[in-house]
Design a protein around this motif. Structure first.
Motif, PDB file in Angstrom:
ATOM      1  N   LEU A  42       0.824  -1.205   0.000  1.00  0.00           N
ATOM      2  CA  LEU A  42       0.000   0.000   0.000  1.00  0.00           C
ATOM      3  C   LEU A  42       0.859   1.255   0.000  1.00  0.00           C
ATOM      4  N   GLU A  43       0.242   2.355  -0.391  1.00  0.00           N
ATOM      5  CA  GLU A  43       0.909   3.653  -0.407  1.00  0.00           C
ATOM      6  C   GLU A  43       0.050   4.658   0.331  1.00  0.00           C
ATOM      7  N   GLY A  44       0.567   5.868   0.465  1.00  0.00           N
ATOM      8  CA  GLY A  44      -0.203   6.939   1.080  1.00  0.00           C
ATOM      9  C   GLY A  44      -0.791   7.838   0.001  1.00  0.00           C
ATOM     10  N   GLY A  45      -1.292   8.961   0.388  1.00  0.00           N
ATOM     11  CA  GLY A  45      -1.821   9.914  -0.587  1.00  0.00           C
ATOM     12  C   GLY A  45      -3.332   9.899  -0.654  1.00  0.00           C
ATOM     13  N   ARG A  46      -3.871  10.974  -1.205  1.00  0.00           N
ATOM     14  CA  ARG A  46      -5.318  11.142  -1.181  1.00  0.00           C
ATOM     15  C   ARG A  46      -6.042  10.149  -2.089  1.00  0.00           C
ATOM     16  N   VAL A  47      -5.471   9.824  -3.257  1.00  0.00           N
ATOM     17  CA  VAL A  47      -6.120   8.850  -4.135  1.00  0.00           C
ATOM     18  C   VAL A  47      -6.096   7.473  -3.489  1.00  0.00           C
ATOM     19  N   ALA A  48      -4.979   7.116  -2.865  1.00  0.00           N
ATOM     20  CA  ALA A  48      -4.877   5.826  -2.196  1.00  0.00           C
ATOM     21  C   ALA A  48      -5.956   5.682  -1.123  1.00  0.00           C
ATOM     22  N   LEU A  49      -6.168   6.738  -0.365  1.00  0.00           N
ATOM     23  CA  LEU A  49      -7.186   6.703   0.685  1.00  0.00           C
ATOM     24  C   LEU A  49      -8.581   6.543   0.086  1.00  0.00           C
ATOM     25  N   ASP A  50      -8.836   7.230  -1.012  1.00  0.00           N
ATOM     26  CA  ASP A  50     -10.124   7.092  -1.692  1.00  0.00           C
ATOM     27  C   ASP A  50     -10.331   5.662  -2.188  1.00  0.00           C
ATOM     28  N   VAL A  51      -9.275   5.048  -2.714  1.00  0.00           N
ATOM     29  CA  VAL A  51      -9.378   3.676  -3.211  1.00  0.00           C
ATOM     30  C   VAL A  51      -9.703   2.712  -2.068  1.00  0.00           C
ATOM     31  N   LEU A  52      -8.997   2.839  -0.943  1.00  0.00           N
ATOM     32  CA  LEU A  52      -9.265   1.962   0.191  1.00  0.00           C
ATOM     33  C   LEU A  52     -10.683   2.154   0.709  1.00  0.00           C
ATOM     34  N   THR A  53     -11.140   3.389   0.725  1.00  0.00           N
ATOM     35  CA  THR A  53     -12.514   3.668   1.154  1.00  0.00           C
ATOM     36  C   THR A  53     -13.513   3.007   0.217  1.00  0.00           C
ATOM     37  N   GLN A  54     -13.227   3.042  -1.081  1.00  0.00           N
ATOM     38  CA  GLN A  54     -14.107   2.414  -2.064  1.00  0.00           C
ATOM     39  C   GLN A  54     -14.073   0.895  -1.960  1.00  0.00           C
ATOM     40  N   ILE A  55     -12.911   0.330  -1.662  1.00  0.00           N
ATOM     41  CA  ILE A  55     -12.824  -1.122  -1.454  1.00  0.00           C
ATOM     42  C   ILE A  55     -13.710  -1.515  -0.273  1.00  0.00           C
ATOM     43  N   ASN A  56     -13.644  -0.734   0.790  1.00  0.00           N
ATOM     44  CA  ASN A  56     -14.441  -1.032   1.979  1.00  0.00           C
ATOM     45  C   ASN A  56     -15.932  -0.947   1.695  1.00  0.00           C
ATOM     46  N   ALA A  57     -16.320  -0.020   0.836  1.00  0.00           N
ATOM     47  CA  ALA A  57     -17.741   0.188   0.534  1.00  0.00           C
ATOM     48  C   ALA A  57     -18.274  -0.765  -0.519  1.00  0.00           C
ATOM     49  N   ASN A  58     -17.380  -1.437  -1.243  1.00  0.00           N
ATOM     50  CA  ASN A  58     -17.807  -2.300  -2.346  1.00  0.00           C
ATOM     51  C   ASN A  58     -18.498  -3.557  -1.817  1.00  0.00           C
ATOM     52  N   PRO A  59     -19.656  -3.926  -2.377  1.00  0.00           N
ATOM     53  CA  PRO A  59     -20.360  -5.128  -1.910  1.00  0.00           C
ATOM     54  C   PRO A  59     -19.533  -6.406  -2.041  1.00  0.00           C
ATOM     55  N   ALA A  60     -18.537  -6.403  -2.903  1.00  0.00           N
ATOM     56  CA  ALA A  60     -17.699  -7.587  -3.105  1.00  0.00           C
ATOM     57  C   ALA A  60     -16.585  -7.709  -2.066  1.00  0.00           C
ATOM     58  N   ARG A  61     -16.499  -6.757  -1.153  1.00  0.00           N
ATOM     59  CA  ARG A  61     -15.399  -6.768  -0.177  1.00  0.00           C
ATOM     60  C   ARG A  61     -15.283  -8.101   0.545  1.00  0.00           C
ATOM     61  N   ASP A  62     -16.400  -8.650   0.982  1.00  0.00           N
ATOM     62  CA  ASP A  62     -16.352  -9.846   1.813  1.00  0.00           C
ATOM     63  C   ASP A  62     -16.311 -11.148   1.011  1.00  0.00           C
ATOM     64  N   THR A  63     -16.161 -11.028  -0.303  1.00  0.00           N
ATOM     65  CA  THR A  63     -15.906 -12.241  -1.102  1.00  0.00           C
ATOM     66  C   THR A  63     -14.433 -12.622  -1.047  1.00  0.00           C
ATOM     67  N   VAL A  64     -13.604 -11.742  -0.530  1.00  0.00           N
ATOM     68  CA  VAL A  64     -12.169 -11.996  -0.406  1.00  0.00           C
ATOM     69  C   VAL A  64     -11.890 -12.731   0.908  1.00  0.00           C
ATOM     70  N   ASP A  65     -11.070 -13.762   0.853  1.00  0.00           N
ATOM     71  CA  ASP A  65     -10.599 -14.437   2.059  1.00  0.00           C
ATOM     72  C   ASP A  65      -9.410 -13.646   2.592  1.00  0.00           C
ATOM     73  N   TRP A  66      -9.688 -12.643   3.409  1.00  0.00           N
ATOM     74  CA  TRP A  66      -8.648 -11.728   3.884  1.00  0.00           C
ATOM     75  C   TRP A  66      -7.625 -12.413   4.779  1.00  0.00           C
ATOM     76  N   SER A  67      -7.963 -13.601   5.301  1.00  0.00           N
ATOM     77  CA  SER A  67      -7.002 -14.307   6.143  1.00  0.00           C
ATOM     78  C   SER A  67      -5.789 -14.777   5.355  1.00  0.00           C
ATOM     79  N   ARG A  68      -5.880 -14.720   4.012  1.00  0.00           N
ATOM     80  CA  ARG A  68      -4.778 -15.151   3.152  1.00  0.00           C
ATOM     81  C   ARG A  68      -4.139 -13.975   2.423  1.00  0.00           C
ATOM     82  N   VAL A  69      -4.472 -12.758   2.855  1.00  0.00           N
ATOM     83  CA  VAL A  69      -3.919 -11.543   2.243  1.00  0.00           C
ATOM     84  C   VAL A  69      -3.011 -10.863   3.266  1.00  0.00           C
ATOM     85  N   HIS A  70      -1.830 -10.453   2.814  1.00  0.00           N
ATOM     86  CA  HIS A  70      -0.890  -9.724   3.656  1.00  0.00           C
ATOM     87  C   HIS A  70      -0.690  -8.324   3.081  1.00  0.00           C
ATOM     88  N   PHE A  71      -0.657  -7.339   3.972  1.00  0.00           N
ATOM     89  CA  PHE A  71      -0.467  -5.949   3.559  1.00  0.00           C
ATOM     90  C   PHE A  71       0.886  -5.433   4.046  1.00  0.00           C
TER      91      PHE A  71
END
Length: 256
Positions: A42-71
């Motif tokens: 991940l990176e910082g910056g205003r666009v990056a924050l907007d993208v993360l916010t959109q990922i959180n709001a997306n209905p598909a967010r919980d289709t990801v098995d986050w236990s297998r994702v590392h940040f």
């Protein structure tokens, strides 16, 4: 390393963030079908924050098995943990605090609370990267690395005409004289970033048009650091129309 660079233009910043978020979720699901884990930088910056916010709001967010994702992070301000300037603090508020992900899968760069001198902090993060390396390498396999670009062409905390941008061997370096405050930062190096399978560069605003145009035209990366960043599989520049003003026509893609 491929030289395949593509530019995808979006009408505005809002459409840009929503599009990247949707593509990200789809890609992570696809990658998890093929491999045991996925590493995201991940990176910082205003666009990056907007993208993360959109990922959180997306209905598909919980289709990801986050236990297998590392940040992981491409750079960080060397200030106390939880400080409003820290990229990881913003990422937690926008997304990471809202998903079912183990704390051990989140790898923030050290803060001043660590008690480490900044050079030792860089070494500590390099060691953590190596501890999670895939295969015989010294790094995890970065599947998607998000990067932004400053008006001066800097990316992560690799700034024009600073020695860090020329580093060829280290994975993580301290920065003590950043031209943007705060002065002290940690950053992944160009070799570490260029180990990424896919680099997704997020750019919005007319003030970024010149640096993007120079990078795509082959400027020296010592002067325009983003010019020296290329993913092993693909490098995609997700931009809004204002930032795309100086993009060569032959690099504009109609689709991903």
């Amino acid at each position: 390393m491929t030289n395949d660079r593509r530019v995808l233009i979006h009408n505005d910043k809002s459409a840009l963030a929503a599009s990247i978020a949707a593509r990200f979720l789809t890609k992570v699901v696809d990658l998890l079908d093929e491999q045991d884990r996925v590493n995201i930088v991940l990176e910082g910056g205003r666009v990056a924050l907007d993208v993360l916010t959109q990922i959180n709001a997306n209905p598909a967010r919980d289709t990801v098995d986050w236990s297998r994702v590392h940040f992981w992070w491409g750079d960080e301000r060397y200030v106390p943990a939880g400080h409003e300037d820290r990229n990881d603090a913003k990422a937690r508020t926008a997304l990471l605090d809202h998903i079912a992900i183990p704390a051990s899968n989140i790898h923030p760069m050290p803060s001043t609370d660590s008690g480490l001198e900044i050079g030792a902090a860089a070494e500590a993060y390099a060691s953590e990267l190596t501890d999670h390396a895939d295969g015989d390498g010294s790094l995890p396999r970065f599947d998607i690395t998000f990067l932004g670009v400053g008006p001066d062409g800097h990316t992560a905390s690799l700034f024009p005409d600073h020695p860090q941008v020329l580093e060829k061997s280290s994975l993580v370096l301290p920065v003590t004289d950043s031209p943007k405050p705060p002065a002290e930062r940690l950053t992944l190096t160009r070799p570490a970033l260029n180990s990424s399978q896919r680099i997704w560069v997020e750019i919005a605003g007319a003030e970024k048009a010149s640096s993007l145009g120079l990078a795509l035209a082959g400027a020296a990366y010592s002067e325009v650091p983003i010019a020296g960043i290329k993913g092993r599989r693909r490098t995609v520049f997700f931009v809004d129309r204002e930032a795309a003003a100086e993009v060569p026509e032959n690099l504009i893609a109609q689709s991903y």
